[in-house]
Scaffold this active site. Structure first.
Site, PDB file in Angstrom:
ATOM      1  N   TRP A   1       1.363   5.730  -1.987  1.00  0.00           N
ATOM      2  CA  TRP A   1       0.961   6.515  -2.570  1.00  0.00           C
ATOM      3  C   TRP A   1       2.067   6.704  -3.849  1.00  0.00           C
ATOM      4  O   TRP A   1       1.681   7.500  -5.055  1.00  0.00           O
ATOM      5  CB  TRP A   1       0.922   7.933  -2.062  1.00  0.00           C
ATOM      6  CG  TRP A   1      -0.704   8.336  -1.846  1.00  0.00           C
ATOM      7  CD1 TRP A   1      -1.390   7.701  -1.124  1.00  0.00           C
ATOM      8  CD2 TRP A   1      -1.325   9.282  -2.575  1.00  0.00           C
ATOM      9  NE1 TRP A   1      -2.676   8.301  -1.051  1.00  0.00           N
ATOM     10  CE2 TRP A   1      -2.794   9.201  -2.100  1.00  0.00           C
ATOM     11  CE3 TRP A   1      -1.100  10.130  -3.448  1.00  0.00           C
ATOM     12  CZ2 TRP A   1      -3.720  10.197  -2.449  1.00  0.00           C
ATOM     13  CZ3 TRP A   1      -2.235  11.179  -3.931  1.00  0.00           C
ATOM     14  CH2 TRP A   1      -3.447  11.000  -3.318  1.00  0.00           C
ATOM     15  N   TYR A  44       0.815  -1.214   0.002  1.00  0.00           N
ATOM     16  CA  TYR A  44      -0.004   0.060  -0.042  1.00  0.00           C
ATOM     17  C   TYR A  44       0.915   1.520  -0.076  1.00  0.00           C
ATOM     18  O   TYR A  44       1.856   1.402   0.693  1.00  0.00           O
ATOM     19  CB  TYR A  44      -0.860  -0.122   1.275  1.00  0.00           C
ATOM     20  CG  TYR A  44      -1.829   1.109   1.370  1.00  0.00           C
ATOM     21  CD1 TYR A  44      -3.129   1.307   0.585  1.00  0.00           C
ATOM     22  CD2 TYR A  44      -1.511   2.257   1.895  1.00  0.00           C
ATOM     23  CE1 TYR A  44      -3.909   2.400   0.686  1.00  0.00           C
ATOM     24  CE2 TYR A  44      -2.420   3.413   1.752  1.00  0.00           C
ATOM     25  CZ  TYR A  44      -3.580   3.347   1.184  1.00  0.00           C
ATOM     26  OH  TYR A  44      -4.388   4.336   1.266  1.00  0.00           O
TER      27      TYR A  44
END
Ligand SMILES: Nc1nc2c(c(=O)[nH]1)N[C@H]1C(S)=C(S)[C@@H](COP(=O)(O)OP(=O)(O)OC[C@H]3O[C@@H](n4cnc5c(=O)[nH]c(N)nc54)[C@H](O)[C@@H]3O)O[C@H]1N2
Ligand SMILES: Nc1nc2c(c(=O)[nH]1)N[C@H]1C(S)=C(S)[C@@H](COP(=O)(O)OP(=O)(O)OC[C@H]3O[C@@H](n4cnc5c(=O)[nH]c(N)nc54)[C@H](O)[C@@H]3O)O[C@H]1N2
Ligand SMILES: [Mo]
Length: 769
Positions: free
Chosen positions: A115, A113
């Site tokens: 960005w 996970y």
């Protein structure tokens, strides 16, 4: 490229489109000229590019190199041995093959996970997923997000997919033109909408709010911080006790319903289960009417204020917004659901600028038109492993492999991966209770991290591979909600021996005998042309001008066509409830949800309800801590950049505290303080401010975790990472979402010698092999 003056070349980041060039040996970053409200976070780039915090060479943790894979409590305090790329990739390919042969692809956790960066080809998470699918046949994945973990599960049951209630819903244009009153739970801070995944060329939120306010639209902010709404909105501030919004919403609903101010026609036609909820609201089921007098002591808002507010909402074009932050807390499902019910009672759902907009203004993706052609995206292949976890249950999984837990009506078993692979995310930024996460990461056999800089996650890894940052490679920047596709030119040479994630995965795939499957015979440059060709073909099909790749690249950008603002599924549903039912079980808004009721969860019953939090401020942790998104950076990215480090005080992250809480603790503005609870402690620098509710302190996320003595079980973080304090528990058995936003602490003035900050100094490097 760094020496001479260069021309300015186009590039893009999650925080804006820009161009960059070199002047006198310094990188200069200029926002895109078309951006009416550029983002200062862009100014983290110049100092970050060649900062010592970057990783220069492949590294292997000494303990892993000497003793091989296995659980090890030296993770996080061991030293590193620099190795050649050849050696690093040989070790890693060997280890991947070992785990695959012994455990199958289930042996690898590849959720990864995070960005990453804005370019759609070098998007690290897509790269690692594709790599694991193509070479191993899959990996244990994670579902939902840290952003909206509770909403991702509750919204589809009661109204529709999160994206349809956030991104493709009420637009900023409609707010500017039509809204009469906007009640924003958690606000709509411009610092947040400055960020958009994949890039953003025009920051429009400030103008939209200013235009609406000038027309007479009233903005009301419900939240613990005054600056959760920009001054441009001229908002009234209703300061609320954190994690009590559901009680306020219930009291507003009670006032409406008892005064006959709710829209019975709307409830009858478009919703299901009003009567059951009404019985709860009026206290017929539990003897407690949820009226304003009941809510006042819970929320800290006077009863008269609540009743007056309810009357202001009725009969007008009202818009209820609920920020992501409210659901990143225990029972986070409730305010999301109750906000929807309140909006349904007001009867404005589906009308321009009215109704319910989840997370409007949380990111630059909401309230905008959708592109009419599909954006570039790297195909990820097929994952043959079925096992998954809700994303924020990572430490639970690693500490309880094979253990069972509940999620969305199912009883699931935690998978038992041996190797954890991370590229493009920073769990020591995003996860809660970092001391527990440290214990969890000690359990794995091998932790692999691709990173730009020496984050705490990299410092726990066994194999650390240095990657290029976005400015050092070519890519295509695009997002579904921004019309500008950007040709991201290379601005700088790679740092040290850093390589692109794609180059690393290509080499590893070759060592695993899967080169062709992973690369399809394409170089990175070939892939950019390949991804662009899809957009070009889409444009041609639509009969629109379609420049070829070379023209796009030379021009540096391409304006994509956008769809009309059609109000999404809620508008269609309002216009034709039978022809365009909602994608819920009943086709309507579910005020009472049989599916959820059928799960029998006390922590998420069949209708929205007030459920007091387990952890309220008291005793040794008498203050609420809000750990929200940082204004000066995106999460932990480039915390060492000029803008982020320039806004710290005494080198530490800034914690805000109200004078009424500072004075009795002898804390003055600029003092270094300790924040503490039973889970951990960190230092920060106090800023004494009236813009925060008494009883609440705020320390944003994103300061790099910096343990004073990593050998201790619960070391002090000397830099100000609030996740040493937050609680690692799911929102409820329904969604198991992240609850990092709100916790409880005590704050004291720090006395004694200030420990130095070493977060940005690379770990002790042993001699090269
Ligand atoms: N307490 C608390 N915790 C929270 C939150 C909160 O409100 N409170 N919010 C949560 C939310 S909403 C989110 S989304 C998460 C965010 O958590 P993350 O997305 O994990 O945070 P980032 O700092 O953006 O991490 C991205 C990492 O990827 C690296 N990176 C960037 N580009 C590349 C690349 O091209 N290749 C590779 N290999 N690496 C790259 C960066 O250096 C950085 O370390 O945090 C969550 N955590
Ligand atoms: N500059 C910047 N912008 C970002 C990000 C970033 O890292 N930096 N991250 C992006 C990401 S990934 C996401 S998901 C979004 C997140 O969007 P959000 O989660 O909405 O953002 P936050 O800033 O964490 O929270 C918004 C505000 O909610 C308020 N709040 C907290 N608890 C409560 C409560 O119980 N009740 C009420 N009424 N208010 C409360 C806080 O005062 C806080 O400032 O932001 C995005 N935007
Ligand atoms: Mo997020």
């Amino acid at each position: 490229m760094t020496e001479a003056e260069t021309e300015f070349r186009p590039h893009s980041a999650h925080w804006g489109a820009f161009s960059a060039g070199w002047r006198d040996g310094r990188l200069v970053v200029r926002p895109h000229p078309g951006d009416p409200d550029p983002n200062l976070i862009l100014q983290n780039f110049p100092e970050a590019l060649r900062h010592q915090a970057r990783i220069a060479r492949p590294m292997v943790r000494r303990g892993w190199l000497e003793r091989g894979p296995g659980a090890d409590d030296r993770r996080g305090r061991d030293d590193y041995v620099a190795v050649s790329w050849d050696r690093a990739l040989e070790l890693l390919a060997g280890e991947l093959a070992r785990v695959r042969d012994a455990h199958g692809p289930e042996g690898v956790f590849g959720g990864s996970y995070g960005w990453s960066s804005a370019g759609r080809f070098h998007h690290a998470q897509s790269q690692v997923h594709r790599f694991l699918n193509m070479t191993l046949g899959g990996y244990v994945r994670s579902v939902n997000s840290y952003s909206a973990g509770a909403s991702n599960v509750i919204l589809p049951h009661v109204v529709g997919p999160t994206e349809d209630v956030s991104r493709r819903n009420v637009s900023w244009e409609a707010v500017a033109a039509h809204s009469e009153v906007v009640l924003a739970f958690g606000g709509m801070a411009l610092k947040n909408s400055m960020v958009g995944g994949g890039g953003i060329s025009r920051h429009i939120e400030r103008d939209a709010m200013r235009t609406a306010a000038a027309r007479g639209c009233e903005f009301i902010l419900v939240g613990p911080l005054r600056d959760d709404m920009p001054a441009d909105a001229g908002a009234e501030w209703l300061s609320i006790i954190p994690n009590t919004d559901t009680a306020l919403m219930l009291a507003l609903a009670h006032t409406l319903a008892s005064g006959g101010l709710h829209d019975r026609g709307f409830l009858d036609r478009y919703t299901l289960g009003w009567e059951k909820f009404e019985a709860y609201l009026f206290g017929r089921t539990d003897g407690q009417p949820k009226d304003a007098a009941w809510a006042a002591p819970i929320t800290g808002i006077a009863a008269e204020t609540i009743t007056a507010l309810a009357r202001r909402l009725a009969g007008r074009r009202s818009l209820i917004t609920v920020a992501h932050s409210l659901q990143r807390a225990e029972h986070g499902e409730q305010p999301v659901w109750m906000g929807l019910v309140l909006a349904a009672m007001l009867g404005q759902i589906g009308l321009p600028g009215g109704g319910y907009a989840y997370a409007l203004g949380a990111l630059a993706h909401t309230g905008r038109r959708q592109n009419a052609v599909s954006p570039a995206a790297l195909p990820q292949g097929r994952n043959r492993v079925g096992a998954y976890i809700p994303v924020a249950r990572i430490a639970d999984m690693l500490l309880n492999p094979g253990g069972s837990y509940e999620y969305n009506g199912q009883t699931l078993t935690y998978p038992a991966p041996k190797l954890v692979y991370w590229a493009g995310g920073n769990p020591f930024h995003h996860h809660q209770d970092l001391n527990r996460l440290r214990r969890a990461f000690r359990q794995v056999e091998t932790l692999v991290v691709h990173e730009i800089g020496w984050t705490a996650t990299a410092r726990h890894a066994d194999i650390v591979l240095p990657v290029t940052m976005t400015l050092e490679r070519e890519d295509i920047g695009s997002s579904q909600t921004d019309p500008l596709m950007v040709a991201m030119h290379r601005i700088a040479e790679p740092y040290g021996e850093a390589r692109d994630d794609y180059a690393i995965f290509s080499d590893l795939a070759a060592r695993l005998g899967k080169a062709e499957a992973f690369t399809e015979g394409r170089s990175a440059g070939d892939w950019l042309r390949h991804l662009y060709a899809k957009t070009e073909a889409d444009l041609i099909t639509k009969g629109l001008p379609a420049p070829d790749f070379d023209s796009f690249w030379r021009k540096g950008e391409l304006l994509l066509p956008q769809a009309e603002d059609d109000g999404g599924i809620l508008r269609a549903f309002r216009d034709d409830p039978d022809g365009a039912p909602l994608p819920t079980r009943s086709g309507r808004i579910e005020i009472f949800c049989e599916t959820i009721a059928g799960f029998g969860y006390a922590d998420c019953p069949g209708h929205p309800a007030w459920l007091p939090p387990t952890e309220a401020p008291r005793g040794e942790a008498p203050l609420h801590l809000i750990a929200n998104q940082p204004a000066t950076r995106l999460h932990s990215q480039f915390d060492y950049g000029g803008h982020s480090s320039g806004m710290k005080r005494r080198g530490r992250e800034v914690m805000r505290i109200h004078p009424a809480d500072a004075a009795p603790r002898g804390i003055a503005d600029g003092d270094v303080v300790t924040l503490r609870n039973t889970r951990g402690a960190c230092l920060a620098t106090a800023s004494v401010s009236e813009d925060i509710r008494p009883g609440v302190v705020q320390l944003p996320t994103g300061a790099w975790y910096d343990p004073e003595d990593p050998a201790e079980e619960n070391p002090l973080c000397v830099h100000g990472n609030p996740n040493v304090l937050t609680r690692d528990a799911g929102t409820s058995r329904l969604a198991q979402g992240c609850t990092g936003q709100i916790t409880t602490v005590e704050v004291t003035r720090f006395t004694g010698n200030l420990p130095p900050i070493r977060a940005f100094v690379p770990p002790d490097l042993a001699a090269a092999e």
